[in-house]
Design a protein around this motif. Structure first.
Motif, PDB file in Angstrom:
ATOM      1  N   MET B 138       0.634   6.447   4.786  1.00 54.01           N
ATOM      2  CA  MET B 138      -0.743   6.846   4.484  1.00 54.01           C
ATOM      3  C   MET B 138      -1.674   6.227   5.510  1.00 54.01           C
ATOM      4  N   PHE B 161       0.753  11.060   6.410  1.00 55.00           N
ATOM      5  CA  PHE B 161      -0.503  11.686   5.995  1.00 55.00           C
ATOM      6  C   PHE B 161      -1.687  10.995   6.671  1.00 55.00           C
ATOM      7  N   VAL B 163      -5.120  10.189   5.971  1.00 56.94           N
ATOM      8  CA  VAL B 163      -5.972  10.230   4.776  1.00 56.94           C
ATOM      9  C   VAL B 163      -7.450  10.049   5.097  1.00 56.94           C
ATOM     10  N   GLN B 169      -8.921   3.133   4.176  1.00 56.83           N
ATOM     11  CA  GLN B 169      -8.642   4.356   3.407  1.00 56.83           C
ATOM     12  C   GLN B 169      -7.144   4.507   3.139  1.00 56.83           C
ATOM     13  N   THR B 172      -6.428   2.130   0.407  1.00 58.31           N
ATOM     14  CA  THR B 172      -6.911   2.627  -0.885  1.00 58.31           C
ATOM     15  C   THR B 172      -5.931   3.621  -1.479  1.00 58.31           C
ATOM     16  N   VAL B 173      -5.431   4.530  -0.653  1.00 55.43           N
ATOM     17  CA  VAL B 173      -4.480   5.519  -1.171  1.00 55.43           C
ATOM     18  C   VAL B 173      -3.206   4.821  -1.630  1.00 55.43           C
ATOM     19  N   VAL B 176      -3.954   3.453  -4.964  1.00 59.01           N
ATOM     20  CA  VAL B 176      -3.923   4.527  -5.961  1.00 59.01           C
ATOM     21  C   VAL B 176      -2.466   4.828  -6.334  1.00 59.01           C
ATOM     22  N   ASN B 177      -1.612   4.856  -5.316  1.00 62.77           N
ATOM     23  CA  ASN B 177      -0.177   5.090  -5.529  1.00 62.77           C
ATOM     24  C   ASN B 177       0.428   3.984  -6.414  1.00 62.77           C
ATOM     25  N   VAL B 247      -4.531  -3.444  -6.502  1.00 63.23           N
ATOM     26  CA  VAL B 247      -5.189  -2.278  -7.117  1.00 63.23           C
ATOM     27  C   VAL B 247      -6.507  -2.711  -7.758  1.00 63.23           C
ATOM     28  N   ALA B 250      -9.060  -3.555  -5.249  1.00 66.78           N
ATOM     29  CA  ALA B 250      -9.640  -2.322  -4.693  1.00 66.78           C
ATOM     30  C   ALA B 250     -10.699  -1.768  -5.654  1.00 66.78           C
ATOM     31  N   GLU B 254     -14.950  -1.435  -5.211  1.00 71.78           N
ATOM     32  CA  GLU B 254     -15.733  -0.205  -5.425  1.00 71.78           C
ATOM     33  C   GLU B 254     -16.553  -0.280  -6.706  1.00 71.78           C
TER      34      GLU B 254
END
Lengths: 294, 294
Positions: B138, B161, B163, B169, B172-173, B176-177, B247, B250, B254
């Protein structure tokens, strides 16, 4: 010649109607009943027999299948509307609705007190599974009782599991199933809403997650609809309000803490409380959008 | 002739060693470094060059890949051990460890201040993916920087990918994973422990859940090991203590509430606190057994 025993099917909704149709296709003699005249009409259109009352539909039948909304409706059909007394003396009642294990066990006891048999057999697979006769059926019943109803179950599902001899055990396994469905669905919403909050493209994130160890059936099925504005409804938010409620009732019955299920339930409840109860259950993501201001 | 640019690879552990080997196989000139002499020896056995210090390993390289334990180790390698100053003036640093997005963005800024480029490129796929060069990668980086390092990434993963253009970023993905992996894993434990509490056969329940809408990658992979007494360790409880911590960091960055991830983290933390940190992460089910007395 019709397959025996004769079957009475109560509850011809989005699940029950195709299930009853599949029994017809396998050659069972099926009498259908639904409180809604349009449910009865749809079954008649499919070549099924219907009746004006539940007792009439049940007269002399060897199997009564209940695909009603909840345990209270099952109780009303059996005892209030007189279905049980109308059945053959050795008939089997198959409760296929999703109900709390404790309520199922109590109903089973009252049914057996009249000499009839009871099969606790909730299903998984949704409308698609009901239509294609590919439901998963989780049966709690003595082996010989299961053998008696097995041909009927095989007409509706292709994965029939005997989970134990007792009524309530099928309901428990269904609760375990719904626990995972509900938590996995809410988790997918939490994950995608975090990506949204950070401003990463949701479609790219969904593609990544769907092919990784983060994947789940719920993510792949409901994830795409989380990214839509007003997706079609395949199963409503309020179904999970009900089903996770049953999960928590099952936990309460066993005095078992289920913290993830309890939290997921709150998110569906809040979505319903915001007026989204009839929306597609993917819209539980709205609870995260409301919470985190995205 | 070796593929260019020359690559320096720091962190030759269970993930990094096979990743560095895959770069060798694609023809890259790779100099490897690990604080553990046995890590360096294993890479030398695979035909790789090693060096006695990080600065020596980094001298003049066009790409530096960091597969270290955390952001603090990455910072130490780059600035404490002198890797960054030793690289070619236009080199690219690829951080592939799982780190908090904020820490990644801060490191990237310091790297870019020296004129070098930065790629935030965490991976998913575990040791199996690292060995078979099938990692999901990612990448957060400007498109032209990603193009420069792309051949190296393609040597290690088959799902690369892009992203977004910014460092952080990718992290972050990955967060999320990991959110979904951790919650789905804890949810599988909650579900199977409820079945245990009720006394339904866990193997039957697992078979039902694995074929229904309740299924997830984590359930199918870790579920069988939840039913074993002392399963082999594929990934430890403490990895999720770390990753769900990232996680939540992160989310904190935000200002986003992640209630399911926070709850799952507590269950892994408790397992670690009971002395199970080095056990297979499937043993998070022990937190439910302890809680509910099963």
């Amino acid at each position: 010649m019709a397959v025996t025993p004769a079957v009475t099917f109560v509850g011809l909704g989005s699940m029950g109607l195709p299930m009853a149709r599949n029994l017809l296709r396998r050659g069972f003699e099926v009498r259908g009943y639904d409180v809604r005249p349009e449910g009865r009409a749809a079954f008649a259109d499919a070549g099924g027999r219907t009746a004006g009352t539940i007792a009439e539909a049940s007269a002399g039948a060897g199997i009564l299948i209940l695909m009603v909304v909840n345990a209270a409706q099952g109780e009303e059909v059996l005892f209030g509307e007189g279905a049980l007394d109308a059945l053959a003396p050795d008939a089997a009642v198959i409760l296929m609705a999703t109900c709390p294990p404790g309520a199922v066990a109590a109903l089973a006891e009252r049914v057996r007190a009249t000499g009839r048999r009871f099969v606790d057999a909730p299903v998984s697979g949704g409308v698609v599974g009901a239509e294609s006769a590919t439901l998963t059926i989780m049966a709690g019943a003595p082996a010989e009782v299961l053998a008696y109803v097995r041909p009927a179950l095989d007409a509706m599902g292709d994965k029939v599991f005997h989970v134990g001899p007792q009524a309530g055990q099928g309901a428990t396994v269904k609760a375990v199933n719904q626990l995972l469905c509900g938590v996995n669905l809410a988790a997918a919403a939490e994950a995608l809403s975090l990506a949204e909050k950070v401003g990463v493209d949701g479609a790219v994130v969904l593609e990544i997650l769907s092919g990784s160890s983060a994947s789940s059936w719920m993510l792949r099925d409901r994830g795409p609809r989380m990214l839509e504005e007003a997706p079609r409804v395949t199963s409503a938010v309020d179904i999970f309000v009900k089903d996770l409620g049953i999960v928590l009732e099952a936990g309460r019955g066993e005095k078992a803490a289920l913290p993830l299920a309890a939290l997921a339930h709150q998110l569906f409840l809040a979505a319903s409380g915001r007026g989204e109860g009839a929306a597609d259950d993917s819209q539980v993501i709205g609870s995260y959008r409301a919470l985190n201001g995205t």
